[in-house]
Design a protein around this motif. Structure first.
Motif, PDB file in Angstrom:
ATOM      1  N   HIS A  44      13.566   4.070  -6.793  1.00 36.36           N
ATOM      2  CA  HIS A  44      12.690   4.820  -5.888  1.00 36.36           C
ATOM      3  C   HIS A  44      11.954   3.908  -4.922  1.00 36.36           C
ATOM      4  CE1 HIS A  44      12.540   8.396  -8.933  1.00 36.36           C
ATOM      5  NE2 HIS A  44      13.690   8.306  -8.281  1.00 36.36           N
ATOM      6  N   ARG A  45      11.611   2.687  -5.344  1.00 36.90           N
ATOM      7  CA  ARG A  45      10.930   1.752  -4.435  1.00 36.90           C
ATOM      8  C   ARG A  45      11.830   1.389  -3.256  1.00 36.90           C
ATOM      9  NH1 ARG A  45       8.804  -0.491  -9.262  1.00 36.90           N
ATOM     10  NH2 ARG A  45      10.451  -2.095  -9.324  1.00 36.90           N
ATOM     11  N   LEU A  47      14.440   3.360  -2.176  1.00 39.90           N
ATOM     12  CA  LEU A  47      14.631   4.588  -1.399  1.00 39.90           C
ATOM     13  C   LEU A  47      13.415   4.904  -0.531  1.00 39.90           C
ATOM     14  CD1 LEU A  47      16.328   6.879  -4.083  1.00 39.90           C
ATOM     15  CD2 LEU A  47      17.411   5.861  -2.073  1.00 39.90           C
ATOM     16  N   ASP A  48      12.226   4.548  -1.014  1.00 39.34           N
ATOM     17  CA  ASP A  48      10.999   4.815  -0.262  1.00 39.34           C
ATOM     18  C   ASP A  48      10.660   3.711   0.725  1.00 39.34           C
ATOM     19  OD1 ASP A  48      10.705   7.169  -1.654  1.00 39.34           O
ATOM     20  OD2 ASP A  48       9.365   6.303  -3.176  1.00 39.34           O
ATOM     21  N   GLY A  49      11.496   2.653   0.766  1.00 44.07           N
ATOM     22  CA  GLY A  49      11.268   1.578   1.711  1.00 44.07           C
ATOM     23  C   GLY A  49      10.223   0.570   1.285  1.00 44.07           C
ATOM     24  N   GLU A  50       9.788   0.614   0.032  1.00 45.46           N
ATOM     25  CA  GLU A  50       8.779  -0.327  -0.451  1.00 45.46           C
ATOM     26  C   GLU A  50       9.397  -1.674  -0.813  1.00 45.46           C
ATOM     27  OE1 GLU A  50       6.897   1.618  -3.702  1.00 45.46           O
ATOM     28  OE2 GLU A  50       6.154   3.307  -2.500  1.00 45.46           O
ATOM     29  N   ASP A  51      10.630  -1.667  -1.269  1.00 47.09           N
ATOM     30  CA  ASP A  51      11.363  -2.893  -1.602  1.00 47.09           C
ATOM     31  C   ASP A  51      12.657  -2.942  -0.790  1.00 47.09           C
ATOM     32  OD1 ASP A  51       9.507  -3.685  -3.424  1.00 47.09           O
ATOM     33  OD2 ASP A  51      10.661  -3.092  -5.197  1.00 47.09           O
ATOM     34  N   GLN A 233      19.363   6.758  11.380  1.00 44.92           N
ATOM     35  CA  GLN A 233      19.299   8.020  10.640  1.00 44.92           C
ATOM     36  C   GLN A 233      20.458   8.936  11.018  1.00 44.92           C
ATOM     37  OE1 GLN A 233      15.375   9.640  11.427  1.00 44.92           O
ATOM     38  NE2 GLN A 233      14.607   8.835   9.497  1.00 44.92           N
TER      39      GLN A 233
END
Length: 392
Positions: A44-45, A47-51, A233
């Protein structure tokens, strides 16, 4: 506990191997469609762009990212996105930046595939298109309206080698609030960087000069980060992502781009000079010629030369083209593409622009006797000798 069953061992073979401490000199190929994660939180990190990381190939992958970073660096761009083909790159630009009811202005002196997309597919999506002469600044300015979202041109047009004034067009587009995108496939960042002349986006067909060996497929768009993000996108949504192997091959070809472009330029200049003095040739289209109609623009934008592309017209028309192709045989083959390290030729009226009606071909100056030549990196004297023998 590790199973000893052959089916289990075969299915898991190699998946837990770790590389050593010394990285390979050649960039590694990561030929995989998906990546594994230890837990949902890690996935999820990403997919959410955090990692930073890769999940599924359609969303992007390691080799694609490496190629994108390299091309963005060469173009002086903030970001880039790779696609399955050059036409997929253009489609991504249009679908990301133009909505139904929008308007696109494009140079009529463009690749036949570009014309087909603009004139056949975009109207079905409710997008209006106006074709103009990209070298006529007044014609371009008149065509822009409050609904215009994109201005599209080629840095060197296919196949008659016209040269639009990119800085002037950029000023016109900026004043109208229109995104300015340039197809720089013929030029490459080794000879021209459109973003430095005011363009918002630049795109390429990778099989041509960027790859350089007629092996790697794909396309790429570079430019402003916000625009490239929207295009990325769109590319993901329609599934137009470039495959890892083609991205890997394109990067290998990219490493010799400046060296190849110098050789292509040297060869095309020599061939154009020879053809200009041959009695069987009525006209030569090459931007490096002093009699080129846009010589002043060429001097400003292409101080390092214009690459390996040129076209010329034979006095004998289509029969002379057929005879030339026959005589050149395997030495300089008929090949409906361009930018290989070896010289090739094509007949635009019946290949690259065969979808256009005769009246459009006439307007574009694409006659039955027009031949497009992609001069390779061979010794120029050899190419001149082969053409001379075939034209005798």
């Amino acid at each position: 506990m590790t199973s000893t069953h052959p089916a289990t061992r075969a299915a898991r073979a190699g998946t837990h191997t770790r590389p050593g401490g010394a990285p390979p000199l050649v960039p590694a190929l990561h030929q995989t469609t998906v990546h594994a994660y230890p837990d949902l939180a890690s996935l999820h990190r990403v997919l959410d762009g955090e990692d930073h990381g890769n999940v599924y190939y359609r969303f992007g992958h390691h080799n694609g990212h490496v190629l994108e970073e390299a091309v963005a660096d060469l173009e002086g761009a903030a970001d880039a996105v790779s696609t399955a083909s050059g036409m997929a790159a253009l489609t991504g630009i249009v679908t990301a930046l133009v909505e139904t009811g929008g308007h696109v202005v494009a140079d009529r002196n463009a690749y036949g595939g570009t014309r087909s997309l603009l004139e056949t597919d975009l109207p079905r999506l409710g997008i209006d298109v106006t074709l103009v002469d990209g070298t006529d600044l007044a014609d371009v300015a008149r065509a822009l309206t409050s609904r215009t979202r994109l201005l599209l041109v080629e840095a060197l047009t296919n196949p008659t080698m016209r040269v639009p004034d990119l800085p002037a067009l950029a000023r016109i587009a900026a004043a109208a609030g229109v995104t300015f995108a340039v197809d720089s496939t013929f030029a490459t960042p080794a000879l021209l960087r459109p973003l430095e002349h005011g363009a918002d986006l630049v795109w390429h067909s990778i099989p041509k000069y960027l790859g350089g060996h007629s092996a790697a497929m794909g396309g790429i768009v570079a430019g402003r980060a916000d625009l490239v993000g929207r295009i990325r996108q769109s590319v993901v949504h329609v599934g137009a992502t470039l495959g890892p192997f083609d991205a890997w091959m394109a990067l290998l070809g990219l490493k010799t781009l400046p060296l190849r472009m110098r050789a292509h330029t040297r060869g095309a200049t020599a061939v154009a000079g020879f053809l200009a003095g041959h009695p069987a040739v009525t006209r030569v289209h090459h931007p490096g010629r002093p009699d080129h109609p846009h010589a002043e623009v060429v001097t400003r934008l292409f101080p390092g030369g214009t690459g390996g592309m040129l076209s010329f017209e034979l006095a004998g028309g289509r029969p002379a083209v057929d005879e030339l192709i026959r005589r050149l045989g395997p030495a300089i083959p008929l090949s409906p593409s361009l930018a290989d390290v070896a010289t090739t030729l094509v007949h635009p009226a019946t290949t690259t622009h065969r979808s256009l009606p005769p009246e459009d071909l006439e307007v574009l100056g694409i006659t039955d006797g027009l031949v497009r030549l992609s001069v390779g990196i061979e010794e120029p004297a050899d190419v001149v000798a082969e053409l001379g023998s075939a034209l005798a």
